[in-house]
Motif scaffolding. Structure first.
Motif, PDB file in Angstrom:
ATOM      1  N   UNK A 294      19.760  12.506 -69.789  1.00  0.00           N
ATOM      2  CA  UNK A 294      19.930  11.574 -68.663  1.00  0.00           C
ATOM      3  C   UNK A 294      18.649  10.787 -68.415  1.00  0.00           C
ATOM      4  N   UNK A 295      17.516  11.462 -68.518  1.00  0.00           N
ATOM      5  CA  UNK A 295      16.228  10.801 -68.343  1.00  0.00           C
ATOM      6  C   UNK A 295      15.981   9.798 -69.480  1.00  0.00           C
ATOM      7  N   UNK A 296      16.401  10.164 -70.686  1.00  0.00           N
ATOM      8  CA  UNK A 296      16.271   9.255 -71.834  1.00  0.00           C
ATOM      9  C   UNK A 296      17.106   7.991 -71.613  1.00  0.00           C
ATOM     10  N   UNK A 297      18.303   8.158 -71.059  1.00  0.00           N
ATOM     11  CA  UNK A 297      19.142   6.989 -70.763  1.00  0.00           C
ATOM     12  C   UNK A 297      18.467   6.072 -69.745  1.00  0.00           C
ATOM     13  N   UNK A 298      17.831   6.653 -68.732  1.00  0.00           N
ATOM     14  CA  UNK A 298      17.097   5.844 -67.749  1.00  0.00           C
ATOM     15  C   UNK A 298      15.968   5.068 -68.431  1.00  0.00           C
ATOM     16  N   UNK A 299      15.249   5.738 -69.328  1.00  0.00           N
ATOM     17  CA  UNK A 299      14.147   5.081 -70.044  1.00  0.00           C
ATOM     18  C   UNK A 299      14.670   3.944 -70.918  1.00  0.00           C
ATOM     19  N   UNK A 300      15.783   4.189 -71.614  1.00  0.00           N
ATOM     20  CA  UNK A 300      16.369   3.137 -72.458  1.00  0.00           C
ATOM     21  C   UNK A 300      16.829   1.957 -71.617  1.00  0.00           C
ATOM     22  N   UNK A 301      17.443   2.245 -70.489  1.00  0.00           N
ATOM     23  CA  UNK A 301      17.898   1.182 -69.592  1.00  0.00           C
ATOM     24  C   UNK A 301      16.715   0.399 -69.033  1.00  0.00           C
TER      25      UNK A 301
ATOM     26  N   UNK B 243       5.951  13.034 -74.060  1.00  0.00           N
ATOM     27  CA  UNK B 243       6.993  12.281 -73.342  1.00  0.00           C
ATOM     28  C   UNK B 243       8.263  12.189 -74.179  1.00  0.00           C
ATOM     29  N   UNK B 244       8.104  11.910 -75.472  1.00  0.00           N
ATOM     30  CA  UNK B 244       9.266  11.824 -76.363  1.00  0.00           C
ATOM     31  C   UNK B 244       9.988  13.168 -76.398  1.00  0.00           C
ATOM     32  N   UNK B 245       9.235  14.264 -76.478  1.00  0.00           N
ATOM     33  CA  UNK B 245       9.831  15.601 -76.469  1.00  0.00           C
ATOM     34  C   UNK B 245      10.560  15.896 -75.173  1.00  0.00           C
ATOM     35  N   UNK B 246       9.982  15.491 -74.062  1.00  0.00           N
ATOM     36  CA  UNK B 246      10.611  15.700 -72.761  1.00  0.00           C
ATOM     37  C   UNK B 246      11.941  14.952 -72.675  1.00  0.00           C
ATOM     38  N   UNK B 247      11.948  13.709 -73.121  1.00  0.00           N
ATOM     39  CA  UNK B 247      13.186  12.927 -73.053  1.00  0.00           C
ATOM     40  C   UNK B 247      14.239  13.468 -74.011  1.00  0.00           C
ATOM     41  N   UNK B 248      13.821  14.077 -75.113  1.00  0.00           N
ATOM     42  CA  UNK B 248      14.782  14.681 -76.038  1.00  0.00           C
ATOM     43  C   UNK B 248      15.515  15.849 -75.371  1.00  0.00           C
ATOM     44  N   UNK B 249      14.835  16.524 -74.452  1.00  0.00           N
ATOM     45  CA  UNK B 249      15.439  17.660 -73.742  1.00  0.00           C
ATOM     46  C   UNK B 249      16.314  17.210 -72.572  1.00  0.00           C
ATOM     47  N   UNK B 250      16.048  16.024 -72.053  1.00  0.00           N
ATOM     48  CA  UNK B 250      16.766  15.532 -70.878  1.00  0.00           C
ATOM     49  C   UNK B 250      17.464  14.217 -71.209  1.00  0.00           C
TER      50      UNK B 250
ATOM     51  N   UNK C 252       8.399   6.557 -73.266  1.00  0.00           N
ATOM     52  CA  UNK C 252       8.744   7.895 -73.730  1.00  0.00           C
ATOM     53  C   UNK C 252       9.819   7.900 -74.796  1.00  0.00           C
ATOM     54  N   UNK C 253      10.037   6.773 -75.433  1.00  0.00           N
ATOM     55  CA  UNK C 253      11.076   6.651 -76.452  1.00  0.00           C
ATOM     56  C   UNK C 253      10.460   6.569 -77.842  1.00  0.00           C
ATOM     57  N   UNK C 254      10.988   7.372 -78.774  1.00  0.00           N
ATOM     58  CA  UNK C 254      10.501   7.313 -80.154  1.00  0.00           C
ATOM     59  C   UNK C 254      10.848   5.964 -80.766  1.00  0.00           C
ATOM     60  N   UNK C 255      12.019   5.443 -80.407  1.00  0.00           N
ATOM     61  CA  UNK C 255      12.500   4.154 -80.911  1.00  0.00           C
ATOM     62  C   UNK C 255      13.186   3.412 -79.774  1.00  0.00           C
ATOM     63  N   UNK C 256      13.183   2.087 -79.837  1.00  0.00           N
ATOM     64  CA  UNK C 256      13.856   1.335 -78.771  1.00  0.00           C
ATOM     65  C   UNK C 256      15.375   1.425 -78.922  1.00  0.00           C
ATOM     66  N   UNK C 257      16.095   1.217 -77.826  1.00  0.00           N
ATOM     67  CA  UNK C 257      17.546   1.129 -77.930  1.00  0.00           C
ATOM     68  C   UNK C 257      17.924  -0.183 -78.622  1.00  0.00           C
ATOM     69  N   UNK C 258      19.177  -0.329 -78.946  1.00  0.00           N
ATOM     70  CA  UNK C 258      19.631  -1.586 -79.548  1.00  0.00           C
ATOM     71  C   UNK C 258      19.447  -2.709 -78.530  1.00  0.00           C
TER      72      UNK C 258
END
Length: 157
Positions: free
Chosen positions: A84-91, A75-82, A124-130
């Motif tokens: 926009x998807x990572x931003x959705x996960x962080x949000x 999941x972390x690898x997938x979000x690293x490639x996308x 799917x995040x390696x680390x949380x957002x701020x």
């Protein structure tokens, strides 16, 4: 929906009344239904106690460790490639943590008991957002990353 016989709750309901309302979607007229509720470890004791107080039967289902497949790194690898998807996960993670933080039911929703690293991985995040709102409230994100619990006053500053 007339043919619904299962309700899967991916988040803990705010209270027992909300749980009953959600599960009620499965049991209409003469038909019965079933519900599966997924809880974070920090939510389990308080929510189970509240359900048992209302005489609602609870059965815990344990995952067979031999059948468990950890997909965190994929999941972390997938979000690293996308991005926009990572931003959705962080949000989504930020919104969820904020909802827990603002919840009045601290016996169920206590942000200081959350394991932020595990929760981040589930998004799917390696680390949380701020999470600035936690810092402003005096809650140590560093301690939440190591399994939860801790106010900033407890740390050396």
């Amino acid at each position: 929906l007339p043919d619904v016989d299962w309700v899967i709750q991916f988040d803990c309901p705010d209270d027992v009344a909300t749980y009953i309302h959600r599960v009620g979607r499965t049991a209409r007229y003469l038909s019965g239904g079933r519900s599966l509720m997924l809880l974070l470890p920090s939510e389990k004791p308080g929510m189970v106690r509240k359900l048992e107080e209302k005489k609602i039967p609870v059965k815990e289902i344990k995952i067979n460790p031999r059948k468990h497949q950890d997909i965190t790194q994929r999941m972390i690898g997938l979000l690293a490639k996308w991005p926009e998807l990572k931003e959705f996960a962080q949000s989504g993670l930020t919104s969820y943590v904020k909802a827990v933080f603002l919840s009045p039911s601290k016996d169920v929703f206590d942000v200081e008991k959350m394991d932020l690293r595990e929760l981040s991985h589930s998004f799917g995040l390696a680390n949380p957002p701020k999470l600035r709102f936690l810092k402003k409230a005096g809650i140590s994100v560093k301690k939440l990353l190591s399994g939860g619990a801790g106010r900033v006053e407890e740390e050396e500053q």
